[in-house]
Design a protein around this motif. Structure first.
Motif, PDB file in Angstrom:
ATOM      1  N   ASN A  27       8.555  -8.949  69.340  1.00 38.22           N
ATOM      2  CA  ASN A  27       9.262 -10.186  68.970  1.00 38.22           C
ATOM      3  C   ASN A  27       8.986 -11.519  69.603  1.00 38.22           C
ATOM      4  O   ASN A  27       8.999 -12.557  69.033  1.00 38.22           O
ATOM      5  CB  ASN A  27      10.776  -9.775  69.645  1.00 38.22           C
ATOM      6  CG  ASN A  27      11.652 -11.000  69.442  1.00 38.22           C
ATOM      7  OD1 ASN A  27      12.226 -11.158  68.600  1.00 38.22           O
ATOM      8  ND2 ASN A  27      12.401 -11.366  70.650  1.00 38.22           N
ATOM      9  N   LEU A  28       8.380 -11.495  70.756  1.00 33.95           N
ATOM     10  CA  LEU A  28       7.985 -12.701  71.677  1.00 33.95           C
ATOM     11  C   LEU A  28       6.817 -13.211  70.888  1.00 33.95           C
ATOM     12  O   LEU A  28       6.619 -14.446  70.508  1.00 33.95           O
ATOM     13  CB  LEU A  28       7.631 -12.540  72.970  1.00 33.95           C
ATOM     14  CG  LEU A  28       9.120 -11.933  73.872  1.00 33.95           C
ATOM     15  CD1 LEU A  28       8.535 -11.761  75.258  1.00 33.95           C
ATOM     16  CD2 LEU A  28       9.940 -13.122  73.817  1.00 33.95           C
ATOM     17  N   LEU A  29       5.981 -12.359  70.230  1.00 36.19           N
ATOM     18  CA  LEU A  29       4.742 -12.982  69.451  1.00 36.19           C
ATOM     19  C   LEU A  29       5.231 -13.359  68.299  1.00 36.19           C
ATOM     20  O   LEU A  29       4.643 -14.337  67.775  1.00 36.19           O
ATOM     21  CB  LEU A  29       3.582 -11.678  69.690  1.00 36.19           C
ATOM     22  CG  LEU A  29       3.016 -11.247  70.847  1.00 36.19           C
ATOM     23  CD1 LEU A  29       2.057 -10.149  70.407  1.00 36.19           C
ATOM     24  CD2 LEU A  29       2.242 -12.628  71.530  1.00 36.19           C
ATOM     25  N   THR A  67      -0.276 -22.793  77.347  1.00 31.55           N
ATOM     26  CA  THR A  67       0.808 -21.508  78.086  1.00 31.55           C
ATOM     27  C   THR A  67       1.316 -20.746  76.783  1.00 31.55           C
ATOM     28  O   THR A  67       1.448 -19.592  77.038  1.00 31.55           O
ATOM     29  CB  THR A  67       1.969 -22.459  78.556  1.00 31.55           C
ATOM     30  OG1 THR A  67       1.417 -23.359  79.673  1.00 31.55           O
ATOM     31  CG2 THR A  67       3.010 -21.612  79.387  1.00 31.55           C
ATOM     32  N   ILE A  68       1.566 -21.095  75.602  1.00 28.87           N
ATOM     33  CA  ILE A  68       2.161 -20.616  74.531  1.00 28.87           C
ATOM     34  C   ILE A  68       1.125 -19.379  74.257  1.00 28.87           C
ATOM     35  O   ILE A  68       1.465 -18.272  73.664  1.00 28.87           O
ATOM     36  CB  ILE A  68       2.469 -21.413  73.373  1.00 28.87           C
ATOM     37  CG1 ILE A  68       3.733 -22.447  73.812  1.00 28.87           C
ATOM     38  CG2 ILE A  68       2.924 -20.568  72.128  1.00 28.87           C
ATOM     39  CD1 ILE A  68       4.192 -23.484  72.687  1.00 28.87           C
ATOM     40  N   ALA A  69      -0.287 -19.919  74.164  1.00 37.78           N
ATOM     41  CA  ALA A  69      -1.313 -18.864  73.609  1.00 37.78           C
ATOM     42  C   ALA A  69      -1.465 -18.194  74.376  1.00 37.78           C
ATOM     43  O   ALA A  69      -2.357 -16.904  74.321  1.00 37.78           O
ATOM     44  CB  ALA A  69      -2.533 -19.678  73.248  1.00 37.78           C
ATOM     45  N   ALA A  70      -1.318 -18.040  75.737  1.00 38.92           N
ATOM     46  CA  ALA A  70      -1.625 -17.084  77.133  1.00 38.92           C
ATOM     47  C   ALA A  70      -1.441 -15.618  76.668  1.00 38.92           C
ATOM     48  O   ALA A  70      -2.458 -14.874  76.673  1.00 38.92           O
ATOM     49  CB  ALA A  70      -1.074 -17.522  78.233  1.00 38.92           C
ATOM     50  N   PRO A  71      -0.026 -15.229  76.126  1.00 36.77           N
ATOM     51  CA  PRO A  71       0.110 -13.846  75.862  1.00 36.77           C
ATOM     52  C   PRO A  71      -0.924 -13.298  74.807  1.00 36.77           C
ATOM     53  O   PRO A  71      -1.440 -12.142  75.165  1.00 36.77           O
ATOM     54  CB  PRO A  71       1.602 -13.842  75.403  1.00 36.77           C
ATOM     55  CG  PRO A  71       2.019 -15.208  76.290  1.00 36.77           C
ATOM     56  CD  PRO A  71       1.104 -16.197  76.051  1.00 36.77           C
ATOM     57  N   LEU A  74      -4.319 -12.519  76.457  1.00 37.59           N
ATOM     58  CA  LEU A  74      -4.314 -11.553  77.420  1.00 37.59           C
ATOM     59  C   LEU A  74      -4.158 -10.369  76.718  1.00 37.59           C
ATOM     60  O   LEU A  74      -4.358  -9.165  77.280  1.00 37.59           O
ATOM     61  CB  LEU A  74      -3.118 -11.636  78.494  1.00 37.59           C
ATOM     62  CG  LEU A  74      -3.484 -13.055  79.441  1.00 37.59           C
ATOM     63  CD1 LEU A  74      -2.206 -13.222  80.244  1.00 37.59           C
ATOM     64  CD2 LEU A  74      -4.579 -12.611  80.322  1.00 37.59           C
ATOM     65  N   LEU A  75      -3.473 -10.376  75.376  1.00 40.40           N
ATOM     66  CA  LEU A  75      -3.249  -8.866  74.655  1.00 40.40           C
ATOM     67  C   LEU A  75      -4.575  -8.720  73.912  1.00 40.40           C
ATOM     68  O   LEU A  75      -4.422  -7.607  73.081  1.00 40.40           O
ATOM     69  CB  LEU A  75      -1.985  -8.948  73.802  1.00 40.40           C
ATOM     70  CG  LEU A  75      -0.972  -8.514  74.495  1.00 40.40           C
ATOM     71  CD1 LEU A  75       0.325  -8.993  73.914  1.00 40.40           C
ATOM     72  CD2 LEU A  75      -1.054  -6.789  74.750  1.00 40.40           C
ATOM     73  N   LEU A  76      -5.560  -9.217  73.841  1.00 46.02           N
ATOM     74  CA  LEU A  76      -6.864  -8.818  73.044  1.00 46.02           C
ATOM     75  C   LEU A  76      -7.464  -7.382  73.404  1.00 46.02           C
ATOM     76  O   LEU A  76      -8.009  -7.104  72.147  1.00 46.02           O
ATOM     77  CB  LEU A  76      -7.954  -9.892  73.370  1.00 46.02           C
ATOM     78  CG  LEU A  76      -7.651 -11.288  72.625  1.00 46.02           C
ATOM     79  CD1 LEU A  76      -8.779 -12.143  72.910  1.00 46.02           C
ATOM     80  CD2 LEU A  76      -7.923 -11.158  71.189  1.00 46.02           C
ATOM     81  N   MET A  88       0.859 -15.233  83.410  1.00 49.63           N
ATOM     82  CA  MET A  88       1.741 -15.790  82.504  1.00 49.63           C
ATOM     83  C   MET A  88       2.962 -16.543  83.080  1.00 49.63           C
ATOM     84  O   MET A  88       3.112 -17.766  82.744  1.00 49.63           O
ATOM     85  CB  MET A  88       2.474 -14.796  81.618  1.00 49.63           C
ATOM     86  CG  MET A  88       1.353 -14.488  80.408  1.00 49.63           C
ATOM     87  SD  MET A  88       2.092 -13.327  79.349  1.00 49.63           S
ATOM     88  CE  MET A  88       1.844 -11.815  79.930  1.00 49.63           C
ATOM     89  N   ILE A  89       3.399 -15.969  84.117  1.00 50.94           N
ATOM     90  CA  ILE A  89       4.536 -16.767  85.090  1.00 50.94           C
ATOM     91  C   ILE A  89       3.882 -18.011  85.585  1.00 50.94           C
ATOM     92  O   ILE A  89       4.413 -19.009  85.838  1.00 50.94           O
ATOM     93  CB  ILE A  89       4.989 -15.466  86.031  1.00 50.94           C
ATOM     94  CG1 ILE A  89       6.094 -14.566  85.123  1.00 50.94           C
ATOM     95  CG2 ILE A  89       6.133 -16.459  87.008  1.00 50.94           C
ATOM     96  CD1 ILE A  89       6.409 -13.299  86.171  1.00 50.94           C
ATOM     97  N   LEU A  90       2.926 -17.729  86.183  1.00 51.72           N
ATOM     98  CA  LEU A  90       2.005 -18.888  86.756  1.00 51.72           C
ATOM     99  C   LEU A  90       1.818 -20.087  86.004  1.00 51.72           C
ATOM    100  O   LEU A  90       1.914 -21.080  86.498  1.00 51.72           O
ATOM    101  CB  LEU A  90       0.792 -18.336  87.744  1.00 51.72           C
ATOM    102  CG  LEU A  90      -0.004 -19.297  88.308  1.00 51.72           C
ATOM    103  CD1 LEU A  90       0.968 -19.900  89.781  1.00 51.72           C
ATOM    104  CD2 LEU A  90      -1.325 -18.772  88.956  1.00 51.72           C
TER     105      LEU A  90
END
Length: 265
Positions: A27-29, A67-71, A74-76, A88-90
């Motif tokens: 949902n978030l992606l 910031t938007i692209a970070a998740p 990190l999920l690669l 991500m929070i940081l």
């Protein structure tokens, strides 16, 4: 941006409580793709273009898009750990600090409150009632997602990516329509950038709350490609003439159609 992300917050909490984190991940992606390849293009098309205000300068835009692209970066490895969640929070906190330092948002909020005599109690009551309604609706959506996932033998990630992400971004879509009618398209743009950035904060918080590392079973690499392309195209279009034209909106919307076809085939 934070307030229009309440559906994502509610759905994510229910996904964790019902032990299916793939739902909030998809949902978030999917929300990022919906915002940048569907809602923003739609706003540009029906509003005959979007003027990028001076507040969305190059440094602000780059910081927000990172910031938007970070998740998705990190999920690669198709797995996200608690350390990734903290990162991500940081990043979101750093983004807030960066914008506050440059624009003085806290002082601006204080000035607006003093000038317009904001009724906080009335606003809080309305928000609380809305959150309660959205929370129980989200619980139903998560349960139906798990049900249809079993019926059609597809991952909850895919259903959330294509279906739920549209539903949880209805506030952004309604804001686009109202913004065009009221001639306040710059407000909508600020919300979309903020909402997509808040997704990163929620992603990190959900992952820490869930504790165990999340493993994605769906075809994530197609999603990664379209997220990167959508953010890149948005940046190039927005910086070319400080606007997103109707034709550029059509290009972005066409990419969304290609994304849907690619995921469904």
């Amino acid at each position: 941006g934070m307030l229009t992300s309440i559906p994502e917050l509610s759905l994510g909490l229910n996904a964790i409580l019902l032990d299916d984190p793939e739902i909030y991940v998809g949902n978030l992606l999917g929300g990022v793709i919906v915002i940048f390849l569907f809602i923003i293009p739609l706003l540009a098309i029906i509003g005959n273009g979007i003027i990028i205000t001076k507040q969305l300068n190059q440094s602000n835009t780059v910081a927000t898009l990172i910031t938007i692209a970070a998740p998705c970066v990190l999920l690669l490895d198709k797995k996200i750990t608690n350390i990734d969640g903290l990162v991500m929070i940081l990043l979101y906190i750093l983004l807030l600090f960066f914008i506050q330092k440059r624009k003085g948002l806290i002082a601006a909020v204080g000035n607006i409150s003093a000038k317009h005599k904001v009724n906080y109690l009335d606003s809080i009551i309305r928000i609380v009632i809305g959150v309660i309604i959205v929370y129980f609706t989200s619980q139903f959506m998560v349960e139906r997602t798990k049900y249809f996932s079993q019926i059609f033998q597809v991952s909850p990630f895919l259903i959330s990516l294509l279906g739920l992400s549209l539903g949880t971004n209805m506030p952004e879509l309604s804001l686009a329509i109202r913004s065009v009618l009221l001639g306040k398209r710059d407000i909508a743009m600020g919300d979309y950038m903020g909402s997509a950035a808040v997704n990163t904060l929620l992603f990190g918080a959900f992952n820490i709350f869930n504790r165990a590392p999340n493993v994605i079973n769906g075809n994530f690499y197609i999603t990664f490609l379209f997220i990167v392309v959508s953010l890149l195209f948005f940046y190039l279009f927005s910086r070319s003439k400080n606007n997103i034209s109707r034709n550029e909106g059509i290009v972005l919307l066409s990419l969304y159609v290609v994304f849907l076809i690619t995921e469904l085939l």
